[in-house]
Design an enzyme around this catalytic site. Structure first.
Site, PDB file in Angstrom:
ATOM      1  N   LYS A  87       3.381   8.786   6.438  1.00 59.78           N
ATOM      2  CA  LYS A  87       4.163   9.353   7.547  1.00 59.78           C
ATOM      3  C   LYS A  87       3.822  10.817   7.755  1.00 59.78           C
ATOM      4  CE  LYS A  87       7.955   6.083   6.922  1.00 59.78           C
ATOM      5  NZ  LYS A  87       7.423   5.460   5.692  1.00 59.78           N
ATOM      6  N   CYS A  96      12.826   2.144   4.115  1.00 63.10           N
ATOM      7  CA  CYS A  96      12.203   0.833   4.369  1.00 63.10           C
ATOM      8  C   CYS A  96      13.055  -0.238   3.694  1.00 63.10           C
ATOM      9  CB  CYS A  96      10.761   0.797   3.890  1.00 63.10           C
ATOM     10  SG  CYS A  96      10.517   1.168   2.142  1.00 63.10           S
TER      11      CYS A  96
END
Length: 500
Positions: free
Chosen positions: A309, A432
């Site tokens: 990310k 997640c």
């Protein structure tokens, strides 16, 4: 795993059963003397995972060591990862076929049997070839003594089809235990996912059973290889020219249907990367959300390792004229972030911007640098229950107690981020995992003690490649993605703004 007497005992079908005509009649001594390389590679991965390795990180090096061609590598990958996913179901079958609990079977022999069961029940491998090669593998890794036992168990497994084994080993009544066996998830994970579907409003009491089955099925479906073009360094068109297909879900994404991602030049040069489309979307959401006041042109990734990310966020920061600071508490993971960000760091230097990677505790940044950043990403450590299709061993490795251990850390990191962001700035909290204990409960608990933060509806920021708002994002203001709905990992995202 249930003991042998907890289910109906298998009966030998009349006439050899539906697979009987295909079953090898060879004695173990007449079978393959050595393990075939692709199967040995799959076995090597299962043993490494049992010792704590991560399958997706370990397997590429195993494939290289065994020098498998593309066809054998694809077979080994399907065999190894399929076995890991369906391990719970196969263990229930093995218990019945072996007449003993898995705890009474040597760990290496058990992995051989799991691989054999997957070939018989989960792949299009002829019964005789599956039995022959599995016995050969047992002889190679465990000796001749184990091969006779493996041969007997494989013979019994081959006497029934997958559907017949499901009927035999799955408890009746559609209970959590039944779903856990049928879809090969630990019972606590099945319960947790049911609660997540209800807690996030994805399902109601009337629809949750169907939604849960669809979600569990998606966990057992291999995820596509998703690529991301880091803005300013690569483009989707470049990835398409290299053999990928443009993503319909992410404006930065592409999908590689076949081949080695490492062979794509942009990925080799770290201008692009393998990354789930859900992760791409949340980075774009944080980068494009409007601020309500002038804020520092410094962005922060508070839990940066291993850097996926950060790669997108850093590229977007440079395009917006901002610097990026990436913080990671582990020196090893911090070094992975530095390696990942090398092309972005070089581009930043050439344009008068700065990308910095620090080895530090993210929980302390809010104290040491209060109100210093315009945008902060908290990709918090979590159980990873939303990424089980990509990390098949995680379902067996995680325990319910992990939630209690991770909760305080998640809350501390979010508090630090809120202190580190400037008035008018934004914090994106992401996991997640869809588990409410890691998502909405964390945000709610932290905001209880703050009156300087407002929650921003993030749904309008999640737009697909055509620019349309992604479908089925729920009632908001947070976003919860689902594998069986959006084709992404089950990413959670809440956007928070510090009042100006």
């Amino acid at each position: 795993m249930p003991a042998p007497d907890q289910h109906r005992q298998p009966r030998r079908p009349q006439g050899g059963g539906p697979r009987g005509g295909q079953r090898s009649r060879q004695k173990p001594s007449d079978r393959a003397k050595h393990a075939e390389p692709a199967r040995f590679a799959a076995y090597t991965l299962l043993r490494a995972v049992d010792e704590g390795a991560y399958a997706n990180l370990e397997f590429p090096s195993i494939l290289r060591r065994h020098r498998l061609d593309a066809r054998d590598a694809a077979f080994a990958t399907e065999l190894a990862f399929g076995t890991l996913r369906m391990q719970g179901f196969y263990d229930a079958v093995i218990v019945q076929a072996a007449g003993r609990p898995t705890a009474k079977i040597d760990a290496g022999v058990l992995d051989v049997l799991r691989l054999g069961a997957h070939q018989l029940l989960g792949m299009r491998v002829p019964s005789h070839a599956a039995a022959d090669q599995t016995v050969g593998l047992a002889r190679t890794v465990s000796g001749a003594g184990a091969s006779g036992f493996v041969n007997a168990v494989m013979r019994r497994v081959s006497e029934r089809t997958r559907e017949e084994w499901l009927e035999l080993v799955v408890p009746e009544g559609g209970s959590t235990a039944a779903l856990a066996t049928e879809y090969s998830h630990p019972e606590w994970v099945v319960s947790a996912l049911r609660g997540a579907l209800l807690g996030h409003g994805r399902a109601t009491a009337e629809t949750v059973d169907g939604e849960l089955r669809a979600l569990l099925e998606s966990d057992n479906t291999p995820a596509k290889v998703s690529l991301v073009a880091r803005p300013g360094l690569a483009s989707v068109d470049e990835l398409v020219e290299a053999g990928a297909t443009a993503s319909e879900t992410s404006p930065l994404g592409a999908v590689l249907d076949h081949g080695d991602p490492g062979a794509v030049p942009a990925i080799r040069e770290r201008r692009a990367a393998v990354q789930d489309e859900g992760s791409q979307l949340l980075a774009v959401a944080l980068a494009t959300a409007p601020v309500t006041a002038e804020v520092p042109a410094r962005w922060l990734d508070l839990c940066a390792g291993p850097g996926g990310k950060s790669g997108v966020l850093g590229a977007l920061a440079l395009e917006a004229g901002a610097d990026l600071v990436a913080v990671e508490v582990s020196e090893h993971r911090a070094q992975l972030v530095r390696t990942t960000l090398e092309p972005i760091t070089a581009r930043a230097a050439a344009t008068g911007r700065r990308v910095e990677v620090r080895t530090a505790d993210g929980r302390e940044v809010g104290v040491t640098e209060p109100a210093a950043y315009g945008r902060v990403l908290v990709d918090a450590p979590c159980t990873g229950l939303g990424a089980l299709r990509r990390r098949p061993e995680a379902r067996w490795r995680r325990q319910p107690g992990d939630l209690a251990q991770l909760g305080p850390l998640q809350r501390d990191l979010l508090r630090s981020a809120l202190d580190a962001v400037a008035p008018g700035g934004l914090v994106g909290y992401a996991t997640c995992s869809p588990h409410p204990a890691e998502t909405t409960f964390v945000v709610r608990d932290v905001l209880k003690k703050r009156d300087d933060i407002e929650v921003v509806d993030a749904r309008d920021l999640f737009r697909d490649a055509s620019g349309e708002v992604l479908h089925d994002l729920g009632d908001g203001p947070e976003v919860q993605l689902w594998p069986h709905v959006h084709g992404t990992d089950a990413m959670f995202f809440t956007l928070l703004r510090k009042k100006a």
